[in-house]
Write a protein that holds these residues in place. Structure first.
Motif: not given
Length: 161
Positions: A4-5, A13-20, A33-35
């Motif tokens: 998401c942004f 800011a760009k954020i990346i992640g998952d259940d881990e 563009k903001e998410t």
């Protein structure tokens, strides 16, 4: 991996992640563009980053999943131990690692930190107190250190309105 942004005072800011856990947070030099809808696995990170920028959060309580070598992960763990509002030199970091000669490797691992702000690599400075290398730019490093400073700069002209 979800992403998401979000808008921050320093840009998108760009954020990346998952259940881990959260794998990466970076500030972009683009007009992304903001998410609109934040993925559930990233919601806590978004909330905590917003609280940080509002001055309401000094530490993060997130599951992290940064990818790196064992050495890099050891350095990133040491970075997490630098308190909010404090700085440490690359030399001090090398001493805490237990290898004063590893200063270049420490600086390199610091520069490979994928979790902007959350792993506070911006709190590492030169032995002479100078602001040295920062992937996001020295102006961002300075902004973050001033944001965390217990001594807020005041304008000389605040009372002249």
């Amino acid at each position: 991996m979800e992403e998401c942004f979000i808008k921050t005072p320093l840009g998108i800011a760009k954020i990346i992640g998952d259940d881990e856990g959260i794998a990466a947070v970076s500030v972009l030099n683009s007009e992304e563009k903001e998410t609109d809808i934040i993925p559930t696995v990233l919601e806590d990170c978004v909330i905590q980053l917003r609280e940080y920028f509002e001055g309401a959060r000094e530490t993060f309580d997130l599951t992290l999943n940064a990818q790196g070598t064992d050495f890099q992960k050891r350095i990133w763990q040491l970075l997490l131990e630098i308190p909010y509002g404090k700085t440490e030199s690359y030399l001090q970091l090398s001493k805490r690692l237990g290898d004063i000669k590893a200063i270049r490797a420490v600086a390199n691992a610091n520069g490979k930190n994928p979790l902007w702000i959350i792993i506070p690599c911006h709190r590492v400075i030169g032995s002479d107190g100078s602001l040295t290398g920062y992937a996001g730019g020295l102006h961002i490093k300075q902004w973050l250190l001033e944001h965390e400073s217990p001594y807020k700069q005041q304008s000389l002209f605040n009372d002249l309105a």
